[in-house]
Design an enzyme around this catalytic site. Structure first.
Site, mmCIF file in Angstrom:
data_model
loop_
_atom_site.group_PDB
_atom_site.id
_atom_site.type_symbol
_atom_site.label_atom_id
_atom_site.label_comp_id
_atom_site.label_asym_id
_atom_site.label_seq_id
_atom_site.Cartn_x
_atom_site.Cartn_y
_atom_site.Cartn_z
ATOM 1 N N GLY A 12 3.998 -35.334 -24.649
ATOM 2 C CA GLY A 12 5.152 -34.424 -24.795
ATOM 3 C C GLY A 12 4.787 -33.035 -24.303
ATOM 4 O O GLY A 12 5.163 -32.029 -24.907
ATOM 5 N N SER A 14 5.505 -31.660 -21.262
ATOM 6 C CA SER A 14 6.293 -31.078 -20.169
ATOM 7 C C SER A 14 7.122 -29.879 -20.618
ATOM 8 O O SER A 14 7.590 -29.112 -19.780
ATOM 9 C CB SER A 14 7.211 -32.145 -19.550
ATOM 10 O OG SER A 14 8.082 -32.666 -20.535
ATOM 11 N N ASP A 62 6.219 -42.893 -19.514
ATOM 12 C CA ASP A 62 7.145 -43.016 -20.639
ATOM 13 C C ASP A 62 6.361 -43.525 -21.844
ATOM 14 O O ASP A 62 5.800 -44.626 -21.810
ATOM 15 C CB ASP A 62 8.266 -43.998 -20.263
ATOM 16 C CG ASP A 62 9.355 -44.066 -21.329
ATOM 17 O OD1 ASP A 62 9.078 -43.714 -22.501
ATOM 18 O OD2 ASP A 62 10.476 -44.480 -20.989
ATOM 19 N N ALA A 63 6.330 -42.736 -22.915
ATOM 20 C CA ALA A 63 5.507 -43.083 -24.084
ATOM 21 C C ALA A 63 6.125 -44.191 -24.938
ATOM 22 O O ALA A 63 5.526 -44.613 -25.925
ATOM 23 C CB ALA A 63 5.263 -41.833 -24.934
ATOM 24 N N ASN A 89 2.476 -35.683 -29.672
ATOM 25 C CA ASN A 89 3.512 -34.664 -29.885
ATOM 26 C C ASN A 89 4.868 -35.058 -29.309
ATOM 27 O O ASN A 89 5.879 -34.427 -29.621
ATOM 28 C CB ASN A 89 2.988 -33.361 -29.231
ATOM 29 C CG ASN A 89 4.013 -32.294 -29.088
ATOM 30 O OD1 ASN A 89 4.334 -31.613 -30.059
ATOM 31 N ND2 ASN A 89 4.568 -32.145 -27.887
ATOM 32 N N SER A 140 7.235 -33.444 -38.882
ATOM 33 C CA SER A 140 8.283 -32.457 -39.133
ATOM 34 C C SER A 140 8.558 -32.380 -40.628
ATOM 35 O O SER A 140 8.453 -33.407 -41.325
ATOM 36 C CB SER A 140 9.565 -32.871 -38.403
ATOM 37 O OG SER A 140 10.657 -32.109 -38.855
ATOM 38 N N TYR A 153 16.231 -39.152 -37.415
ATOM 39 C CA TYR A 153 15.025 -38.352 -37.103
ATOM 40 C C TYR A 153 14.127 -38.265 -38.338
ATOM 41 O O TYR A 153 12.909 -38.453 -38.247
ATOM 42 C CB TYR A 153 15.465 -36.967 -36.632
ATOM 43 C CG TYR A 153 14.337 -36.015 -36.318
ATOM 44 C CD1 TYR A 153 13.506 -36.230 -35.218
ATOM 45 C CD2 TYR A 153 14.112 -34.891 -37.103
ATOM 46 C CE1 TYR A 153 12.468 -35.347 -34.915
ATOM 47 C CE2 TYR A 153 13.087 -34.000 -36.814
ATOM 48 C CZ TYR A 153 12.268 -34.231 -35.718
ATOM 49 O OH TYR A 153 11.245 -33.366 -35.420
ATOM 50 N N LYS A 157 10.264 -39.661 -38.422
ATOM 51 C CA LYS A 157 9.122 -38.780 -38.723
ATOM 52 C C LYS A 157 8.468 -39.187 -40.037
ATOM 53 O O LYS A 157 7.254 -39.068 -40.196
ATOM 54 C CB LYS A 157 9.571 -37.314 -38.766
ATOM 55 C CG LYS A 157 9.935 -36.743 -37.407
ATOM 56 C CD LYS A 157 8.749 -36.694 -36.464
ATOM 57 C CE LYS A 157 9.033 -35.911 -35.197
ATOM 58 N NZ LYS A 157 7.937 -36.011 -34.213
HETATM 59 N N1 LIG Z 1 11.145 -27.482 -32.314
HETATM 60 C C1 LIG Z 1 11.147 -27.732 -33.603
HETATM 61 O O1 LIG Z 1 11.806 -27.037 -34.389
HETATM 62 C C2 LIG Z 1 10.318 -28.880 -34.157
HETATM 63 C C3 LIG Z 1 10.105 -28.898 -35.549
HETATM 64 C C4 LIG Z 1 9.345 -29.933 -36.088
HETATM 65 C C5 LIG Z 1 8.804 -30.892 -35.255
HETATM 66 N N2 LIG Z 1 9.044 -30.862 -33.917
HETATM 67 C C6 LIG Z 1 8.460 -31.919 -33.091
HETATM 68 O O2 LIG Z 1 7.647 -31.320 -32.111
HETATM 69 C C7 LIG Z 1 7.540 -32.183 -30.994
HETATM 70 C C8 LIG Z 1 7.822 -31.375 -29.728
HETATM 71 O O3 LIG Z 1 9.182 -30.965 -29.762
HETATM 72 P P1 LIG Z 1 9.724 -29.648 -29.040
HETATM 73 O O4 LIG Z 1 10.521 -28.900 -30.030
HETATM 74 O O5 LIG Z 1 8.618 -28.984 -28.316
HETATM 75 O O6 LIG Z 1 10.791 -30.303 -28.049
HETATM 76 P P2 LIG Z 1 10.831 -30.523 -26.466
HETATM 77 O O7 LIG Z 1 10.627 -29.245 -25.743
HETATM 78 O O8 LIG Z 1 12.068 -31.289 -26.207
HETATM 79 O O9 LIG Z 1 9.554 -31.448 -26.187
HETATM 80 C C9 LIG Z 1 9.573 -32.827 -26.385
HETATM 81 C C10 LIG Z 1 8.521 -33.441 -25.473
HETATM 82 O O10 LIG Z 1 8.464 -34.857 -25.714
HETATM 83 C C11 LIG Z 1 8.522 -35.518 -24.466
HETATM 84 N N3 LIG Z 1 9.101 -36.851 -24.624
HETATM 85 C C12 LIG Z 1 10.270 -37.194 -25.238
HETATM 86 N N4 LIG Z 1 10.479 -38.523 -25.125
HETATM 87 C C13 LIG Z 1 9.430 -39.013 -24.407
HETATM 88 C C14 LIG Z 1 9.089 -40.303 -23.930
HETATM 89 N N5 LIG Z 1 9.859 -41.372 -24.142
HETATM 90 N N6 LIG Z 1 7.933 -40.447 -23.239
HETATM 91 C C15 LIG Z 1 7.123 -39.393 -22.985
HETATM 92 N N7 LIG Z 1 7.402 -38.144 -23.408
HETATM 93 C C16 LIG Z 1 8.546 -37.957 -24.098
HETATM 94 C C17 LIG Z 1 9.387 -34.622 -23.571
HETATM 95 O O11 LIG Z 1 9.059 -34.807 -22.218
HETATM 96 P P3 LIG Z 1 9.911 -35.618 -21.114
HETATM 97 O O12 LIG Z 1 11.366 -35.426 -21.435
HETATM 98 O O13 LIG Z 1 9.487 -34.980 -19.835
HETATM 99 O O14 LIG Z 1 9.446 -37.020 -21.221
HETATM 100 C C18 LIG Z 1 8.876 -33.248 -24.005
HETATM 101 O O15 LIG Z 1 7.698 -32.917 -23.286
HETATM 102 C C19 LIG Z 1 8.527 -33.335 -31.234
HETATM 103 O O16 LIG Z 1 7.828 -34.454 -31.727
HETATM 104 C C20 LIG Z 1 9.448 -32.776 -32.315
HETATM 105 O O17 LIG Z 1 10.019 -33.771 -33.100
HETATM 106 C C21 LIG Z 1 9.784 -29.869 -33.353
#
Ligand SMILES: NC(=O)c1ccc[n+]([C@@H]2O[C@H](COP(=O)([O-])OP(=O)(O)OC[C@H]3O[C@@H](n4cnc5c(N)ncnc54)[C@H](OP(=O)(O)O)[C@@H]3O)[C@@H](O)[C@H]2O)c1
Length: 255
Positions: A12, A14, A62-63, A89, A140, A153, A157
């Site tokens: 994750g 990107s 793709d994960a 992540n 989360s 979600y 999690k």
């Molecule tokens: N932001 C928050 O408030 C928050 C709070 C708690 C937890 N989190 C967790 O933190 C992590 C990162 O989230 P973020 O907020 O940074 O969101 P984000 O910018 O949307 O990042 C999500 C990442 O996961 C990758 N991803 C999604 N599906 C995938 C797949 N099938 N295969 C490979 N890669 C995949 C996406 O890349 P591609 O689309 O390029 O594949 C992207 O790099 C997530 O697990 C999220 O649940 C976020």
């Protein structure tokens, strides 16, 4: 674990937290393997990491595809040797209401947040069982209990959190550390403003990455942050379920 001159795999990577963590770690002489599906973003990240003096192997995969994940791990080891830290992540936070969603959408959220974890977790355990290392999971606070507007979600999690708990018990006699971090609402590409009930709860990406790296370096089993999220969540977990349900119903009506 000092995060210096290590081989680190980040899924994750990107965008959002994964990308910001990769950039931060590249300043400390680490070898980074960054993966996600969007290749162009990974290539741009790799250029930034190399400009910081770090080494980087970007791999689009793709994960949700187990064979592709094994391929990423094999390529990482071939390029940089054994992996010291894997940050699992990849995930996504769609707003979904039960009763207004579909079987496919609910299972899709599970695949994005749980399958993407398991597909790396099992091979990483095999890889680190003898030599040791750290497996970190971006969980989360939503995984603490079922929340309105994000039930699928929360469920995904929560499944990851419970699986990590079991890893710590069953693999206690191995040199693997299992670190689960629980960032509160963080400004990233993956978080829509509309999903946050109280804007004052949102934290900046750099702050979240600092907290996650602190937990990884110190080997904490759990780290939920910021405090203004941690204490209400811990308190709510202690409440009997019928009481917690009433509180969440009330909060939903007000929000
Ligand atoms: N932001 C928050 O408030 C928050 C709070 C708690 C937890 N989190 C967790 O933190 C992590 C990162 O989230 P973020 O907020 O940074 O969101 P984000 O910018 O949307 O990042 C999500 C990442 O996961 C990758 N991803 C999604 N599906 C995938 C797949 N099938 N295969 C490979 N890669 C995949 C996406 O890349 P591609 O689309 O390029 O594949 C992207 O790099 C997530 O697990 C999220 O649940 C976020």
């Amino acid at each position: 674990m000092k995060l210096h001159q290590k081989t680190i795999l980040i899924t994750g990577a990107s965008s959002g937290l994964g990308r910001a963590m990769a950039v931060e770690l590249s300043r400390q002489g680490n070898r980074l393997v960054v993966t996600a599906r969007r290749e162009a973003l990974l290539l741009e990240l790799a250029r930034e990491i190399e400009a910081n003096g770090g080494r980087c192997l970007p791999i689009a995969a793709d994960a949700t595809d187990g064979a592709a994940c094994q391929g990423v791990i094999d390529a990482a080891i071939a390029a940089f040797g054994p992996i010291d830290l894997a940050v699992l992540n990849a995930g996504g936070t769609p707003a979904q209401r039960m009763g207004a969603t579909s079987v496919e959408a609910v299972l899709g959220t599970m695949r994005t947040n749980y399958d993407t974890l398991v597909n790396y977790l099992c091979p990483m355990i095999d890889h680190m069982r003898e030599r040791g290392g750290t497996i970190a999971y971006t969980c989360s606070p939503a995984g603490a209990f079922g929340l309105p507007k994000s039930g699928p979600y929360s469920a995904a999690k929560s499944a990851g959190r419970v699986l990590f708990d079991t890893c710590r018990i069953e693999l206690a006699d191995t040199p693997i550390r299992f670190v689960a971090t629980y960032p509160g609402f963080t400004y990233t590409e993956g978080l829509a403003d509309a999903e946050v009930p109280i804007k004052a709860l949102i934290i900046q990406k750099d702050r979240a990455v600092r907290e996650m790296l602190r937990a990884i370096e110190r080997g904490w089993a759990h780290h939920m942050f910021p405090r203004r999220i941690r204490w209400p969540v811990m308190l709510a977990r202690l409440l009997p379920e019928p009481v917690r349900r009433r509180v969440l119903q009330l909060a939903e009506r007000l929000g």
